[in-house]
Write a protein that holds these residues in place. Sequence first.
Motif, PDB file in Angstrom:
ATOM      1  N   VAL A 125     -30.999  47.902 -81.871  1.00 52.12           N
ATOM      2  CA  VAL A 125     -31.714  46.625 -81.808  1.00 52.12           C
ATOM      3  C   VAL A 125     -30.845  45.673 -81.001  1.00 52.12           C
ATOM      4  O   VAL A 125     -29.741  45.328 -81.399  1.00 52.12           O
ATOM      5  CB  VAL A 125     -31.977  46.052 -83.212  1.00 52.12           C
ATOM      6  CG1 VAL A 125     -32.693  44.708 -83.112  1.00 52.12           C
ATOM      7  CG2 VAL A 125     -32.797  47.036 -84.043  1.00 52.12           C
ATOM      8  N   SER A 126     -31.339  45.236 -79.859  1.00 52.84           N
ATOM      9  CA  SER A 126     -30.506  44.459 -78.941  1.00 52.84           C
ATOM     10  C   SER A 126     -30.303  43.043 -79.444  1.00 52.84           C
ATOM     11  O   SER A 126     -31.111  42.497 -80.210  1.00 52.84           O
ATOM     12  CB  SER A 126     -31.145  44.429 -77.549  1.00 52.84           C
ATOM     13  OG  SER A 126     -32.307  43.608 -77.565  1.00 52.84           O
TER      14      SER A 126
ATOM     15  N   HIS B 202     -34.403  36.341 -79.567  1.00 51.93           N
ATOM     16  CA  HIS B 202     -35.737  35.832 -79.241  1.00 51.93           C
ATOM     17  C   HIS B 202     -36.613  35.774 -80.492  1.00 51.93           C
ATOM     18  O   HIS B 202     -37.408  34.842 -80.656  1.00 51.93           O
ATOM     19  CB  HIS B 202     -36.397  36.706 -78.176  1.00 51.93           C
ATOM     20  CG  HIS B 202     -35.836  36.505 -76.798  1.00 51.93           C
ATOM     21  ND1 HIS B 202     -35.507  35.264 -76.306  1.00 51.93           N
ATOM     22  CD2 HIS B 202     -35.552  37.394 -75.801  1.00 51.93           C
ATOM     23  CE1 HIS B 202     -35.050  35.384 -75.059  1.00 51.93           C
ATOM     24  NE2 HIS B 202     -35.063  36.669 -74.739  1.00 51.93           N
ATOM     25  N   ALA B 203     -36.461  36.756 -81.383  1.00 52.34           N
ATOM     26  CA  ALA B 203     -37.224  36.729 -82.635  1.00 52.34           C
ATOM     27  C   ALA B 203     -36.794  35.550 -83.498  1.00 52.34           C
ATOM     28  O   ALA B 203     -37.634  34.900 -84.152  1.00 52.34           O
ATOM     29  CB  ALA B 203     -37.030  38.038 -83.393  1.00 52.34           C
TER      30      ALA B 203
ATOM     31  N   ALA C 184     -30.541  40.432 -77.533  1.00 55.69           N
ATOM     32  CA  ALA C 184     -31.608  39.619 -76.939  1.00 55.69           C
ATOM     33  C   ALA C 184     -32.883  39.697 -77.769  1.00 55.69           C
ATOM     34  O   ALA C 184     -33.541  38.678 -78.034  1.00 55.69           O
ATOM     35  CB  ALA C 184     -31.879  40.080 -75.508  1.00 55.69           C
ATOM     36  N   GLU C 185     -33.239  40.898 -78.199  1.00 54.35           N
ATOM     37  CA  GLU C 185     -34.458  41.072 -78.994  1.00 54.35           C
ATOM     38  C   GLU C 185     -34.361  40.293 -80.297  1.00 54.35           C
ATOM     39  O   GLU C 185     -35.303  39.609 -80.709  1.00 54.35           O
ATOM     40  CB  GLU C 185     -34.658  42.564 -79.284  1.00 54.35           C
ATOM     41  CG  GLU C 185     -35.866  42.878 -80.151  1.00 54.35           C
ATOM     42  CD  GLU C 185     -35.934  44.347 -80.512  1.00 54.35           C
ATOM     43  OE1 GLU C 185     -36.813  44.712 -81.316  1.00 54.35           O
ATOM     44  OE2 GLU C 185     -35.106  45.139 -79.992  1.00 54.35           O
ATOM     45  N   THR C 186     -33.203  40.383 -80.931  1.00 50.14           N
ATOM     46  CA  THR C 186     -33.017  39.680 -82.198  1.00 50.14           C
ATOM     47  C   THR C 186     -33.044  38.172 -81.987  1.00 50.14           C
ATOM     48  O   THR C 186     -33.683  37.439 -82.747  1.00 50.14           O
ATOM     49  CB  THR C 186     -31.675  40.089 -82.831  1.00 50.14           C
ATOM     50  OG1 THR C 186     -31.643  41.509 -82.987  1.00 50.14           O
ATOM     51  CG2 THR C 186     -31.490  39.438 -84.185  1.00 50.14           C
TER      52      THR C 186
ATOM     53  N   TRP D  50     -29.462  42.466 -88.625  1.00 44.80           N
ATOM     54  CA  TRP D  50     -30.443  43.534 -88.460  1.00 44.80           C
ATOM     55  C   TRP D  50     -29.877  44.803 -89.082  1.00 44.80           C
ATOM     56  O   TRP D  50     -28.984  45.432 -88.554  1.00 44.80           O
ATOM     57  CB  TRP D  50     -30.728  43.778 -86.983  1.00 44.80           C
ATOM     58  CG  TRP D  50     -31.718  42.827 -86.438  1.00 44.80           C
ATOM     59  CD1 TRP D  50     -31.458  41.652 -85.797  1.00 44.80           C
ATOM     60  CD2 TRP D  50     -33.139  42.943 -86.512  1.00 44.80           C
ATOM     61  NE1 TRP D  50     -32.621  41.034 -85.462  1.00 44.80           N
ATOM     62  CE2 TRP D  50     -33.672  41.789 -85.873  1.00 44.80           C
ATOM     63  CE3 TRP D  50     -33.996  43.888 -87.045  1.00 44.80           C
ATOM     64  CZ2 TRP D  50     -35.039  41.581 -85.757  1.00 44.80           C
ATOM     65  CZ3 TRP D  50     -35.354  43.683 -86.932  1.00 44.80           C
ATOM     66  CH2 TRP D  50     -35.863  42.543 -86.290  1.00 44.80           C
TER      67      TRP D  50
END
Length: 234
Positions: free
Chosen positions: A44-45, A51-52, A47-49, A8
């Motif tokens: 940008v966490s 899950h994406a 976890a967020e990355t 990211w």
Amino acid sequence: MTFSLTTWTSTLRHPLRSSCQYVIQAMCKGHHWPASPNEILSDVSLAETWHAMEDLVSEGLVKNIGVANFSERRLQELMSISSLKVMPAVNQVELHPYLQQPALVSFCQRSEIAVTAYSALGSADRPHKCPDDPVLLEDPTLRAIAARRPNCSAAQVALRWAVQRNTSCLAKSVNRERIAANLAGALGDAVGKLTQEEMAELAALDKGLRYVPHTGCLDPNNLPPVTWPLRITV
């Protein structure tokens, strides 16, 4: 597709589907790391990355997702994400007889995460290397083990050692003969099976020496001063 701490970036901060396409295009053009380590986005966490990235698996855009340069602590953080649906398939890290990282390898294998070694032959052609860096393939122990076998090289011994640790390894080459020789080493055709005594000899070579000096595999709250070559304990 392998996710690392640099995936990211400002270049990739659009939807991950487009990022996936960007990374694939970059890899096809020969860029293994299509971003600067200095461009990491801290907001940008993980976890967020992740899950994406799981969505990419669900949509059939990629078959597996994994990580690169993750320490055990960082892997535990990933594996503790709530509603985790897809485990990392692989952790790609620098590994060779001078940087063996046995605790990390053991943790990955216990967690059923494959381990892939880069710089498996010491990355002699790496940029910015220091004249005082020890050259892995000139190591007397590697050469002595190779000399016990006809037409065997230190590189082939190093690759066979990696395979016998149940890790896969990357050995970059554009030379057809060298590629064939590397494959013969990894598969054991040129080396055969290393004995327990030889594996112990090679285990004793561990210096904690990192040829590719970056901090992506380290815990961000416990970074040591950077020296060259970089020696770490993970």
